[in-house]
Design an enzyme around this catalytic site. Structure first.
Site, PDB file in Angstrom:
ATOM      1  N   ARG A  42     -35.013  -4.878 -55.364  1.00 39.80           N
ATOM      2  CA  ARG A  42     -35.450  -3.328 -55.627  1.00 39.80           C
ATOM      3  C   ARG A  42     -34.300  -2.790 -56.724  1.00 39.80           C
ATOM      4  O   ARG A  42     -33.309  -3.458 -57.047  1.00 39.80           O
ATOM      5  CB  ARG A  42     -35.889  -2.608 -54.817  1.00 39.80           C
ATOM      6  N   HIS A  64     -35.879  -3.755 -42.992  1.00 39.19           N
ATOM      7  CA  HIS A  64     -36.578  -3.160 -43.981  1.00 39.19           C
ATOM      8  C   HIS A  64     -37.805  -3.949 -44.197  1.00 39.19           C
ATOM      9  O   HIS A  64     -37.897  -5.174 -44.218  1.00 39.19           O
ATOM     10  CB  HIS A  64     -35.812  -3.091 -45.110  1.00 39.19           C
ATOM     11  N   GLU A  67     -30.961  -4.403 -38.078  1.00 36.97           N
ATOM     12  CA  GLU A  67     -31.432  -3.637 -39.408  1.00 36.97           C
ATOM     13  C   GLU A  67     -32.610  -4.301 -39.735  1.00 36.97           C
ATOM     14  O   GLU A  67     -32.855  -5.277 -40.154  1.00 36.97           O
ATOM     15  CB  GLU A  67     -30.370  -3.747 -40.402  1.00 36.97           C
ATOM     16  N   ARG A 110     -49.146   5.904 -49.208  1.00 36.25           N
ATOM     17  CA  ARG A 110     -48.870   5.702 -50.596  1.00 36.25           C
ATOM     18  C   ARG A 110     -47.928   4.503 -50.643  1.00 36.25           C
ATOM     19  O   ARG A 110     -47.579   4.063 -49.716  1.00 36.25           O
ATOM     20  CB  ARG A 110     -47.840   7.064 -50.920  1.00 36.25           C
ATOM     21  N   PRO A 145     -36.500   8.582 -42.375  1.00 37.31           N
ATOM     22  CA  PRO A 145     -37.224   9.342 -42.967  1.00 37.31           C
ATOM     23  C   PRO A 145     -38.371   8.683 -43.861  1.00 37.31           C
ATOM     24  O   PRO A 145     -38.111   7.624 -44.311  1.00 37.31           O
ATOM     25  CB  PRO A 145     -36.103  10.076 -43.858  1.00 37.31           C
ATOM     26  N   ASN A 146     -39.444   9.563 -43.712  1.00 34.98           N
ATOM     27  CA  ASN A 146     -40.714   9.284 -44.840  1.00 34.98           C
ATOM     28  C   ASN A 146     -41.408   7.973 -44.039  1.00 34.98           C
ATOM     29  O   ASN A 146     -42.265   7.779 -44.615  1.00 34.98           O
ATOM     30  CB  ASN A 146     -40.118   9.231 -46.225  1.00 34.98           C
ATOM     31  N   ALA A 162     -34.162   5.487 -46.329  1.00 35.21           N
ATOM     32  CA  ALA A 162     -33.067   5.923 -47.092  1.00 35.21           C
ATOM     33  C   ALA A 162     -31.650   6.126 -46.793  1.00 35.21           C
ATOM     34  O   ALA A 162     -30.889   5.900 -47.293  1.00 35.21           O
ATOM     35  CB  ALA A 162     -33.313   7.093 -48.141  1.00 35.21           C
ATOM     36  N   TYR A 212     -44.912  -1.030 -49.581  1.00 34.97           N
ATOM     37  CA  TYR A 212     -44.907  -1.342 -48.064  1.00 34.97           C
ATOM     38  C   TYR A 212     -46.072  -1.518 -47.388  1.00 34.97           C
ATOM     39  O   TYR A 212     -46.057  -1.505 -46.302  1.00 34.97           O
ATOM     40  CB  TYR A 212     -44.516   0.164 -47.699  1.00 34.97           C
ATOM     41  N   ASN A 230     -35.341   0.870 -38.598  1.00 36.25           N
ATOM     42  CA  ASN A 230     -35.476   0.867 -40.154  1.00 36.25           C
ATOM     43  C   ASN A 230     -35.073   2.325 -40.536  1.00 36.25           C
ATOM     44  O   ASN A 230     -35.654   3.313 -39.964  1.00 36.25           O
ATOM     45  CB  ASN A 230     -36.951   0.879 -40.301  1.00 36.25           C
TER      46      ASN A 230
HETATM   47  O1  CA2 Z   1     -38.093  -1.372 -47.099  1.00 36.87           O
HETATM   48  C1  CA2 Z   1     -37.717  -0.290 -46.401  1.00 36.87           C
HETATM   49  O2  CA2 Z   1     -38.327  -0.531 -45.031  1.00 36.87           O
HETATM   50  C2  CA2 Z   1     -36.940   0.814 -46.687  1.00 36.87           C
HETATM   51  O3  CA2 Z   1     -36.256   0.990 -45.543  1.00 36.87           O
HETATM   52  C3  CA2 Z   1     -38.053   2.105 -46.697  1.00 36.87           C
HETATM   53  C4  CA2 Z   1     -37.223   3.214 -47.182  1.00 36.87           C
HETATM   54  C5  CA2 Z   1     -36.640   2.901 -48.446  1.00 36.87           C
HETATM   55  O4  CA2 Z   1     -35.668   3.934 -48.801  1.00 36.87           O
HETATM   56  C6  CA2 Z   1     -35.359   1.789 -47.994  1.00 36.87           C
HETATM   57  O5  CA2 Z   1     -34.876   1.525 -49.484  1.00 36.87           O
HETATM   58  C7  CA2 Z   1     -36.205   0.543 -47.837  1.00 36.87           C
HETATM   59  C8  CA2 Z   1     -38.376   4.309 -47.542  1.00 36.87           C
HETATM   60  C9  CA2 Z   1     -39.116   4.623 -46.512  1.00 36.87           C
HETATM   61  C10 CA2 Z   1     -40.350   5.535 -47.086  1.00 36.87           C
HETATM   62  O6  CA2 Z   1     -41.680   4.805 -46.915  1.00 36.87           O
HETATM   63  C11 CA2 Z   1     -42.786   5.584 -47.565  1.00 36.87           C
HETATM   64  C12 CA2 Z   1     -43.818   4.771 -47.108  1.00 36.87           C
HETATM   65  C13 CA2 Z   1     -44.972   5.254 -47.910  1.00 36.87           C
HETATM   66  C14 CA2 Z   1     -44.947   6.139 -48.667  1.00 36.87           C
HETATM   67  C15 CA2 Z   1     -43.813   6.742 -49.090  1.00 36.87           C
HETATM   68  C16 CA2 Z   1     -42.417   6.233 -48.409  1.00 36.87           C
END
Ligand code: CA2
Length: 147
Positions: free
Chosen positions: A112, A105, A103, A18, A10-11, A82, A23, A79
């Site tokens: 974090r 990230h 896995e 953003r 997701p996302n 969340a 990221y 990946n």
């Molecule tokens: O660090 C990672 O790759 C995560 O898996 C990314 C997830 C986060 O919930 C994990 O804790 C760590 C979030 C992905 C959402 O990515 C976005 C990228 C740009 C803008 C908003 C969200």
């Protein structure tokens, strides 16, 4: 030639739009291109997907288990976004499918918020990669090729 299945949760479709400080500024399309290159240099075919839906990710992991058993899949890079921190269902799917899964990230989740420190994926994964930015995808594919 075996396939590497790269799954994004997701996302992650928002990547590059953003939160560049966390990221980076590369988009998911850029990540796919990076994975294509990594697969090409390791003699693998890339299957790259993203979903915002837990059930769809579970269905894809089941599909991966069948493909690995048939000898056509090297393994999965996941990946889970969340869902990493919430999904017993994904944990069960990985175990149930018996698939080799790394896995991944982009960020170092351990540096974090505390709620990102626990992963339901890690106990079911072969290996864990975190904190290398999007370059981690290429590193995970190299790791999968070397297993
Ligand atoms: O660090 C990672 O790759 C995560 O898996 C990314 C997830 C986060 O919930 C994990 O804790 C760590 C979030 C992905 C959402 O990515 C976005 C990228 C740009 C803008 C908003 C969200």
């Amino acid at each position: 030639m075996k396939t590497a299945l790269v799954l994004n949760g997701p996302n992650l479709n928002l990547l590059g739009t953003r939160e560049p400080a966390v990221y980076g500024s590369q988009t998911l399309a850029d990540v796919k291109a990076l994975c294509d290159q990594a697969c090409a240099s390791h003699g693998l075919t890339l299957d790259f997907r993203q979903s915002n839906h837990e059930g769809e990710l579970i269905d894809w992991i089941h599909e991966a288990g069948r493909a690995q058993a048939a000898g056509t899949l090297a393994g999965v890079v996941l990946n889970a976004g969340a869902y990493t921190h919430t999904s017993i269902a994904l944990h069960d799917a990985i175990k149930g499918a018996g698939v080799t899964l790394i896995e991944l990230h982009i960020s170092n989740v351990h540096a974090r918020e505390a709620f990102r420190h626990h992963s339901y994926i890690s106990p079911a994964a072969k290996a864990v990669m975190a904190g290398f930015g999007v370059q981690g995808y290429a590193l995970a594919i190299a790791g999968l090729a070397g297993l």
